[in-house]
Every structure is written in C-alpha cells, then in structure tokens.
Design a protein around this motif. Sequence first.
Motif, short mmCIF file in Angstrom:
data_model
loop_
_atom_site.label_atom_id
_atom_site.label_comp_id
_atom_site.label_asym_id
_atom_site.label_seq_id
_atom_site.Cartn_x
_atom_site.Cartn_y
_atom_site.Cartn_z
N LEU A 217 0.83 -1.21 0.00
CA LEU A 217 0.00 0.00 0.00
C LEU A 217 0.86 1.26 0.00
N LYS A 218 1.94 1.24 0.79
CA LYS A 218 2.84 2.40 0.83
C LYS A 218 3.46 2.65 -0.54
N LYS A 219 3.84 1.57 -1.24
CA LYS A 219 4.43 1.72 -2.56
C LYS A 219 3.39 2.24 -3.56
N ALA A 220 2.14 1.77 -3.45
CA ALA A 220 1.08 2.23 -4.35
C ALA A 220 0.81 3.71 -4.15
N VAL A 221 0.81 4.16 -2.89
CA VAL A 221 0.60 5.58 -2.61
C VAL A 221 1.74 6.42 -3.19
N ALA A 222 2.96 5.95 -3.05
CA ALA A 222 4.11 6.67 -3.60
C ALA A 222 4.04 6.72 -5.12
N THR A 223 3.59 5.63 -5.75
CA THR A 223 3.46 5.61 -7.21
C THR A 223 2.41 6.61 -7.68
N THR A 224 1.29 6.66 -6.95
CA THR A 224 0.23 7.61 -7.30
C THR A 224 0.70 9.04 -7.17
N GLU A 225 1.44 9.31 -6.09
CA GLU A 225 1.97 10.65 -5.87
C GLU A 225 2.96 11.04 -6.97
N MET A 226 3.76 10.08 -7.41
CA MET A 226 4.71 10.34 -8.48
C MET A 226 3.98 10.69 -9.78
N GLU A 227 2.95 9.93 -10.12
CA GLU A 227 2.19 10.18 -11.35
C GLU A 227 1.50 11.54 -11.28
N SER A 228 0.95 11.88 -10.11
CA SER A 228 0.29 13.18 -9.94
C SER A 228 1.29 14.32 -10.08
N ALA A 229 2.49 14.15 -9.50
CA ALA A 229 3.51 15.19 -9.57
C ALA A 229 3.97 15.40 -11.01
N LYS A 230 4.14 14.31 -11.76
CA LYS A 230 4.56 14.43 -13.16
C LYS A 230 3.48 15.10 -14.00
N ALA A 231 2.20 14.79 -13.70
CA ALA A 231 1.11 15.43 -14.43
C ALA A 231 1.07 16.93 -14.16
N THR A 232 1.33 17.32 -12.90
CA THR A 232 1.36 18.73 -12.54
C THR A 232 2.51 19.44 -13.25
N GLU A 233 3.66 18.77 -13.34
CA GLU A 233 4.80 19.35 -14.05
C GLU A 233 4.48 19.53 -15.53
N GLU A 234 3.84 18.54 -16.13
CA GLU A 234 3.48 18.63 -17.54
C GLU A 234 2.50 19.78 -17.78
N ALA A 235 1.52 19.93 -16.88
CA ALA A 235 0.56 21.03 -17.01
C ALA A 235 1.25 22.38 -16.88
N ALA A 236 2.21 22.48 -15.97
CA ALA A 236 2.95 23.73 -15.79
C ALA A 236 3.80 24.03 -17.02
N GLN A 237 4.35 22.99 -17.63
CA GLN A 237 5.15 23.18 -18.84
C GLN A 237 4.27 23.67 -19.99
N VAL A 238 3.06 23.12 -20.10
CA VAL A 238 2.12 23.56 -21.14
C VAL A 238 1.72 25.01 -20.92
N ALA A 239 1.43 25.37 -19.65
CA ALA A 239 1.05 26.75 -19.34
C ALA A 239 2.17 27.72 -19.70
N LEU A 240 3.41 27.32 -19.46
CA LEU A 240 4.54 28.17 -19.84
C LEU A 240 4.62 28.31 -21.35
N GLY A 241 4.38 27.22 -22.07
CA GLY A 241 4.38 27.28 -23.53
C GLY A 241 3.30 28.18 -24.08
N HIS A 242 2.18 28.29 -23.36
CA HIS A 242 1.08 29.15 -23.82
C HIS A 242 1.40 30.63 -23.71
N THR A 243 2.50 30.97 -23.07
CA THR A 243 2.88 32.39 -22.96
C THR A 243 3.68 32.84 -24.18
N GLU A 244 3.91 31.94 -25.13
CA GLU A 244 4.68 32.28 -26.33
C GLU A 244 3.88 31.94 -27.58
N LEU A 245 3.99 32.81 -28.57
CA LEU A 245 3.45 32.52 -29.89
C LEU A 245 4.62 32.28 -30.83
#
Length: 259
Positions: A119-147
């Motif tokens: 269970l501890k490993k599953a929670v850590a895996t979920t947290e890792m996936e969530s953190a990577k998704a947040t990073e990807e969203a932040a990268q997209v938002a940064l890209g949206h500031t440029e044309l």
Amino acid sequence: MKHFSTTLRLVLPALLLCSLPVHALELKGRLEWQHKVDMRVVENGVIDAVNVTTGQHVNKGDLLVRMDQRKQKAALLEAKARVARATLSMDDAERDMARTQELFDRGLIAEEELKDGELKKAVATTEMESAKATEEAAQVALGHTELKAPFAGIIAANNAWQGAVIFAGKQDQPLVSLAPDDQMLARVLVTADVLRRYAVGSTAQVQVNGDNRSGKVYSQGVEAVRIEPEGAIYELDILFKRNAKEVLRPSESVRVILP
C-alpha cells in the motif's frame, strides 16, 4: 504566281488563328493568401516582447510574441520540486517494499505487514504520477505564454505591443496573423458552366507582372458570390508558386489563362 503568293499571305494568318485553343479563357483575377492563421494567447497576461512587424518573413518555430512568464516559471519550478519529493518517496517505498518482501519470504512477518508495504508503494506511485502530471501542465502553461510560427511565411498583421494587457477571453483581434507566401492563389470569378469545365488539379497559367507561371486549380466555389443575368457567379482559385525574393500581396491584379 503573284496571285498565289498574295492568297497565301491572306490564308496563313487565318490558319494560325484557327490553330489556337478554341476554349481557352483569359480572365482577370486577384491574388489571395492560400490560407492565413490568426494567432491569439490562451492565458491572461502582459505582453513582454514582440519580435516581428507586419510584412516580415519568419521561419517555422520563430518566436513572434512572448508574454510575461514569471508566474508560469514559478509554477513550473514548484512542480519540479514536487516531482523531486515524489521521487525520494518512491525510492524509499521501493526499498521498504524490498525489505518487507524479503522478511515475508523468510516467514518473519505476517501477510498484513506485506500488504502495508504494498500500500505504501502504491501511494508513492500515485503521488509520483500526480507530480509528473502537474509538471506537464505547468510546462504547457509556460508554452502558452509564447506565440511561435507554426510554418514559414509572412506576418500579414501585427496587433501586439509590448506592455499591453491581454485578457484571453476578450481578444477582438488576433495578436498576429501569419500567412504562407511561398505559394499564392489567383482568384477569378466564373459562371457554373466554366466551373464545371475545370476540375481541381487542372492546369492553368497565371500572369503576374507580365511573367507567366504554371499553376493548377486549387479549389472551386460552392456558394455563389452573386447572381448575374448570365447566371450564378462562383470563385475559382488557381494555386501557383511565388518566385524567390518576390513580394506579392493579396488583392493585386493578375491574369489567369484557363486552357
């Protein structure tokens, strides 16, 4: 013999005239862009830099307009830090799971403790996936500031100014309009009968500034632009290549020859 020579001089031009294509049409037209892309930002913000002017040629990937990026860069840094923390937690959970599995295999711990490790490993895996998704969203938002230019072409319009405050939902005009100018359209108006004679892909000639260019029928109008006594009038577009270093603009007059 003199009478025969005189007759030949009179008949020869007539024979040459008869040899010309009977159904060829020469029509007056105007130039149009093949297509044009209106570019807007999708995030609110302040314009930080404008790198182009109207009429400027740009290459694919060139930066046209940049918004203030401080907020987006801060969000991206925070997201990267979250990924780093999640990575440490994941490494710790995997080590604990390895030790727990070893102890379970040796019969030193109960199955409940093994499940706790899983269970501890599953929670850590979920947290890792969530953190990577947040990073990807932040990268997209940064890209949206440029044309950036999606293709090579010419800046057809520029309504961006450094320091201007932009609200994404209230952009009456595009910040930048970009059109490819390696090829252009010669647009003529024809009746339905003429339209049916020239299918898409048919060859044609476009005369630009006295210079003949090879072209082809690019598109046929579907809806009439107006109704004349001779019938409905439709648009017929001829695509041709622009010569290197030649500057052509929409609405310039050209001649189109349809064989």
